[in-house]
Design an enzyme around this catalytic site. Sequence first.
Site, PDB file in Angstrom:
ATOM      1  N   HIS A   1     -32.726  -4.090  57.003  1.00 43.54           N
ATOM      2  CA  HIS A   1     -33.999  -4.779  56.843  1.00 43.54           C
ATOM      3  C   HIS A   1     -34.083  -6.041  57.694  1.00 43.54           C
ATOM      4  O   HIS A   1     -35.186  -6.485  58.026  1.00 43.54           O
ATOM      5  CB  HIS A   1     -34.238  -5.089  55.368  1.00 43.54           C
ATOM      6  CG  HIS A   1     -34.648  -3.887  54.585  1.00 43.54           C
ATOM      7  ND1 HIS A   1     -35.635  -3.916  53.630  1.00 43.54           N
ATOM      8  CD2 HIS A   1     -34.208  -2.600  54.616  1.00 43.54           C
ATOM      9  CE1 HIS A   1     -35.791  -2.710  53.111  1.00 43.54           C
ATOM     10  NE2 HIS A   1     -34.924  -1.898  53.691  1.00 43.54           N
TER      11      HIS A   1
ATOM     12  N   HIS B   1     -29.146   6.817  53.774  1.00 38.86           N
ATOM     13  CA  HIS B   1     -29.261   7.287  52.398  1.00 38.86           C
ATOM     14  C   HIS B   1     -28.058   8.101  51.950  1.00 38.86           C
ATOM     15  O   HIS B   1     -28.020   8.547  50.799  1.00 38.86           O
ATOM     16  CB  HIS B   1     -30.553   8.088  52.239  1.00 38.86           C
ATOM     17  CG  HIS B   1     -31.785   7.254  52.332  1.00 38.86           C
ATOM     18  ND1 HIS B   1     -33.051   7.774  52.283  1.00 38.86           N
ATOM     19  CD2 HIS B   1     -31.937   5.906  52.474  1.00 38.86           C
ATOM     20  CE1 HIS B   1     -33.943   6.785  52.397  1.00 38.86           C
ATOM     21  NE2 HIS B   1     -33.282   5.647  52.513  1.00 38.86           N
TER      22      HIS B   1
END
Length: 743
Positions: A99, A269
């Site tokens: 991020h 993920h």
Amino acid sequence: MDAKTGDVGGCPVPHDGGVRALLGRTNKDWWPEMLATEILNPNGSTNPHGEDFDYAEAFNALDYNGLKADLTALMTDSQPWWPADYGHYGPFFIRMAWHAAGTYRTADGRGGANSGQQRFAPLDSWPDNGNLDKARRLLWPIKQKYGKNISWADLFILAGNVAIESMGGPVFGFGGGRADVFEPERDIYWGSEDKWVNQGVQTRIAPEHGFQQIEGPLAAIQMGLIYVNPEGPQGNPHDDAGMARDMKETFARMAMNDEETVALTAGGHTFGKAHGNGDPSTLGAAPAGSDLAAQGFGWVSGEAHGGIGEHTVTSGIEGAWTNVPNKWTENYFRLLLDYDYELVKSPAGANQWQPIDQKEEDMAPAAWDPNLKVPTMMTTADMQLKRDPAYRAISEKFRNDHEAFKDAFARAWFKLTHRDMGPKVRYLGPEVPAEDLIWQDPIPAGTMPSDADVKAVKDKIAASGLTVSQLIKAAWASASTYRKSDHRGGANGARVALAPQKDWDVNEPQLLAKVIDTLNGLRGSMSLADAIVLGGVVGLEKAGATNVPFTGGRGDATAEQTDADSFAVMEPEADAFRNYVGKKKLAVKTEEMMLDRASLLGLSVPEMVVLVGGLRVLGANHGERGHGHLTKRSGQLTNDFFVNLLDMTNVWKAVDGSGDEEYVATDRAGGHEAWRATRADLIFGSNAELRAVCEVYAEKGGEAKFAKDFVKAWTKVMNADRFDLAGSNAKASAASREPELAK
């Protein structure tokens, strides 16, 4: 602020034009009670390390191996105030690094991890960055230990790399060199919405409302997101076409193709979980709006258990993607492709997908209890790797070739976390990969021409018949592509002679080709990049300038070293320095585009003013446009632009049908036409701050100062991408890799 949706309601400040329209909502708009420290920095941020602080030098004195060892130990050192899921902080730090870097967008090069902006509003308080304040606090003891030798910006990314390594994942390399800033970068436009992401807010692509693509340089699909809403467009989990469209558009605007998108999504993920096993209505404000006693912590739960561990709420989605969330495995694609999924609600009420009849061995351990088995899950975004035909083909390929997946993820992660750093010469440290990558805009090393060669080529250019205007235009077209945001563009490499830049309308392709062909015939062993800049020097000297510096040593890139698609997004829609406005209707005013371009070039207000005034009288306008020329001594470096703009004997009036883009000046006494100009010209007399600078150059005795200041600002632009001349960063970078280079 609504804790569940992130909705702060309507913005209390009107936004109906001007520079505010360019920059969108400010931190003060979102958080009116925020302390306005910028009053102490009217001329820009102050570095507490001092103006002479050399981060490259400090980084090269770093105990790099010791730092990595400390980061590795931190991964499994779970703290009671924010327990590690599965006993491992690795997934948390991967998300933090992702991020930090994922705000990068190709259109203007802004965002990204390059300066540690995740520490400041608005990024520290975006809904998509929920609870990352805890990740940064976990790193504080390490940052405190190593001090100025490691920036926060570098530490964020290195922590993500170590996290991947510590869980057995593939890493391509690491390059340091991201120097911290110490206040928010206020010139970044994050969007105009007055609400954070929630299920009722319209996305930035809404074909039913005529929005076929995301506005301007923006890359995320909604305010407060890094990429997309994982539950689906506007929270709709059944809009597969819209979800795939959003993913492809947002990732493409962040420099990722479909294969890189699949690799990053699946690789990221493979680790960790999402958090939505609690009541989101009990969460407090984001860090920028939190209580004084919270000391910068945000999203503090009001529940008795503190909202940590088992009860953590971040995105609202709950569960792990794989059955082994703290190790790199091949299981993501197997679980995604082999199971059918049904739509369910998380405990926090979020839409997510759960495997039907999942085998116990494919379930994940509970993050807070390894003896408890819970179902895995997929988001609506994950499901597109199965449902979208293009993504599905890539997913099948990676499932059948795990080595290819590992390599693709490692390279895509490296690109994600380094894309905004610019050329590889800026990288520091022992883990910089030797391989040159196309997105790093590689340029062969140049050769420093001798003084005799420089003089010989200068004499040839001066006698070539090329005009001042032609030489100035070519040099400006080459160098002014530089942008400080991601250190791309610039004169080095001479990419102005290659596609796509050679064909940009703003560069007047036919005229540019003539100048380049002429310079190629005159430059001898000198690089074309140097010859173009040297041509600008000759042009200035013909125009009357003296003491114009020139430093050679640039290299020439090839078409094979140039990612044409990547450079295509850099084509200017407007360039006030050349009085150019393209055919596309602009969403903001021409003068606002000028400020944006000047900001990307790293110019101050006086530097912008002096360059525009000088380029006008030198004849650098696009085409034969005479607007703003404001001189009878065309091609001479005079202060006539300022003198005549401020001349009160003329009166200006908008030209009918021009949309307030063109103006004509008539003599007050006789009424005859004196000059023509554009918005990008008249703003220098209209805006008080710009006019004040213009007056300095229009005053008696101001012409000599103008010429001197113009040459200085011109040279700054010509050398903006010469990181080898900056000294410390580039030279220290090479020194830090000497052992590797020796091999």
